[in-house]
Enzyme design. Sequence first.
Site, PDB file in Angstrom:
ATOM      1  N   TYR A  54       0.713  -1.235   0.080  1.00 20.17           N
ATOM      2  CA  TYR A  54       0.094   0.051  -0.163  1.00 20.17           C
ATOM      3  C   TYR A  54       0.997   1.355   0.034  1.00 20.17           C
ATOM      4  O   TYR A  54       1.704   1.399   0.963  1.00 20.17           O
ATOM      5  CB  TYR A  54      -1.065   0.026   1.099  1.00 20.17           C
ATOM      6  CG  TYR A  54      -1.919  -1.196   1.252  1.00 20.17           C
ATOM      7  CD1 TYR A  54      -2.245  -1.951   0.212  1.00 20.17           C
ATOM      8  CD2 TYR A  54      -2.469  -1.347   2.304  1.00 20.17           C
ATOM      9  CE1 TYR A  54      -3.191  -2.994   0.240  1.00 20.17           C
ATOM     10  CE2 TYR A  54      -3.567  -2.635   2.521  1.00 20.17           C
ATOM     11  CZ  TYR A  54      -3.669  -3.255   1.322  1.00 20.17           C
ATOM     12  OH  TYR A  54      -4.728  -4.154   1.351  1.00 20.17           O
ATOM     13  N   LYS A 216     -24.236   6.400  -3.291  1.00 19.26           N
ATOM     14  CA  LYS A 216     -23.903   7.732  -3.813  1.00 19.26           C
ATOM     15  C   LYS A 216     -23.651   7.739  -5.052  1.00 19.26           C
ATOM     16  O   LYS A 216     -23.691   9.022  -5.925  1.00 19.26           O
ATOM     17  CB  LYS A 216     -22.728   8.281  -2.941  1.00 19.26           C
ATOM     18  CG  LYS A 216     -21.291   7.534  -3.259  1.00 19.26           C
ATOM     19  CD  LYS A 216     -20.079   7.958  -2.570  1.00 19.26           C
ATOM     20  CE  LYS A 216     -18.875   7.121  -2.679  1.00 19.26           C
ATOM     21  NZ  LYS A 216     -17.937   7.746  -1.753  1.00 19.26           N
ATOM     22  N   ARG A 228     -14.321   7.773  -4.666  1.00 20.62           N
ATOM     23  CA  ARG A 228     -13.125   6.576  -5.341  1.00 20.62           C
ATOM     24  C   ARG A 228     -13.110   6.718  -6.706  1.00 20.62           C
ATOM     25  O   ARG A 228     -12.037   6.594  -7.235  1.00 20.62           O
ATOM     26  CB  ARG A 228     -13.460   5.481  -4.499  1.00 20.62           C
ATOM     27  CG  ARG A 228     -12.376   4.260  -4.915  1.00 20.62           C
ATOM     28  CD  ARG A 228     -12.286   3.363  -3.846  1.00 20.62           C
ATOM     29  NE  ARG A 228     -11.995   3.667  -2.705  1.00 20.62           N
ATOM     30  CZ  ARG A 228     -11.736   2.800  -1.497  1.00 20.62           C
ATOM     31  NH1 ARG A 228     -12.235   1.489  -1.592  1.00 20.62           N
ATOM     32  NH2 ARG A 228     -11.201   3.227  -0.454  1.00 20.62           N
ATOM     33  N   GLY A 285     -12.451   1.191   5.274  1.00 23.35           N
ATOM     34  CA  GLY A 285     -11.592   2.344   5.126  1.00 23.35           C
ATOM     35  C   GLY A 285     -12.357   3.820   5.408  1.00 23.35           C
ATOM     36  O   GLY A 285     -13.467   3.702   5.514  1.00 23.35           O
ATOM     37  N   SER A 287     -11.797   8.059   4.581  1.00 25.44           N
ATOM     38  CA  SER A 287     -11.134   9.434   4.132  1.00 25.44           C
ATOM     39  C   SER A 287     -11.715  10.544   5.031  1.00 25.44           C
ATOM     40  O   SER A 287     -11.082  11.706   4.904  1.00 25.44           O
ATOM     41  CB  SER A 287     -11.549   9.769   2.557  1.00 25.44           C
ATOM     42  OG  SER A 287     -12.675   9.945   2.317  1.00 25.44           O
ATOM     43  N   GLN A 291     -16.635   8.989   8.830  1.00 25.35           N
ATOM     44  CA  GLN A 291     -17.347   7.547   8.094  1.00 25.35           C
ATOM     45  C   GLN A 291     -16.874   6.517   9.099  1.00 25.35           C
ATOM     46  O   GLN A 291     -17.916   5.640   8.909  1.00 25.35           O
ATOM     47  CB  GLN A 291     -16.429   7.540   7.063  1.00 25.35           C
ATOM     48  CG  GLN A 291     -16.927   9.018   5.983  1.00 25.35           C
ATOM     49  CD  GLN A 291     -15.579   8.675   4.475  1.00 25.35           C
ATOM     50  OE1 GLN A 291     -14.866   8.497   4.793  1.00 25.35           O
ATOM     51  NE2 GLN A 291     -16.275   8.831   3.423  1.00 25.35           N
ATOM     52  N   GLU A 294     -19.996   6.144  11.606  1.00 24.58           N
ATOM     53  CA  GLU A 294     -21.164   5.901  10.984  1.00 24.58           C
ATOM     54  C   GLU A 294     -21.044   4.264  10.657  1.00 24.58           C
ATOM     55  O   GLU A 294     -22.197   3.462  10.960  1.00 24.58           O
ATOM     56  CB  GLU A 294     -21.539   6.671   9.710  1.00 24.58           C
ATOM     57  CG  GLU A 294     -21.708   7.986   9.878  1.00 24.58           C
ATOM     58  CD  GLU A 294     -23.137   7.973  10.725  1.00 24.58           C
ATOM     59  OE1 GLU A 294     -24.333   7.357  10.228  1.00 24.58           O
ATOM     60  OE2 GLU A 294     -23.188   8.634  11.770  1.00 24.58           O
TER      61      GLU A 294
END
Length: 336
Positions: A54, A216, A228, A285, A287, A291, A294
């Site tokens: 990564y 979304k 993304r 994951g 950003s 998030q 939630e």
Amino acid sequence: MEFRYLGRSGLKISAITYGNWITHGSQVEADVATACVKAALDAGISSFDTADVYANGAAEEVLGRALAGERRESLEIFTKVYWPVGPKGHNDTGLSRKHIMEGIDGSLRRLGLDHVDLYQAHRYDVETPLEETIRAFADVVRAGKALYIGVSEWTADQLRAGQHLAKEAGISLISNQPQYSALWRVIEEKVIPTSQELGISQIVFSPVAQGVLSGKYLPGAALPAGSRATDSKGGANFIRDHLNDEKMTAVQRLVPIAEEAGLTLPQLAVAWVLQNSNVASAIIGASRPEQVAENVKAVGVNLSLDTLTAIDDLLEDVAVRDHTRTAADAPHTRPA
């Protein structure tokens, strides 16, 4: 937070694992990445997943710095080895003894640790004898550099062969890390039954199908800015297969189901994978820190049989179930 045993071992991990694939060292700045890790800790997440590949090591460095100062015994830290790293020389890839031994040392250095809890084969190496790979992993465990060994995206036959050799070497494979979501169900027919037999759990990635199950992405609409799907650093490549109007239309039909369950669409997607008894944890994951908070709300949700059936019916025509995709999508030669 809920904690589940990983495979046939005594190790418990959080039902949500925070993963930094794509984001750390690449998609978001280090300060935002650190804030997301802190949000994960605040939400009760104790398991963190990364890999040497990564951002070519940068993700491990960011995660290591973000977790510095935390009580090590309260965390489960996972990393992986296989894909080309560093200068990407001829031995900087695969699951040879040389690359595994050098790989674990590099990962520990970047993470700032003396051991990881779980060291995973990031894919199956068709060019290295499996015996060599398993013996190297066993030596990593005996050296105290990893406590447990897992794999990622191995087929049922590969899991069976690997577990047989692992037992002979005095260790066990306790986990597999596959892609799994309500839209990508290829592990259900072969991998999950075999894993249950062998004492292997799933730590699944992309439970929200790269964000498509968040709702979304709308059919016929422009891609959301900053999503993304617009990430030129790699994110767009991974989500491309999910971005078609048929899938996006089907996802929108899940909205009433989520609302009836008192969940958002992302929460419904994460809760859905956690209903599978062979799934120990779902990797999320982020950003943005909010998030994380939630997605954690999906933990502890029990979806009724009627709800699960309704989801199956709505996604029947767009969900991928072909078990051969695990092998078909795997590298057929060692990546250079």
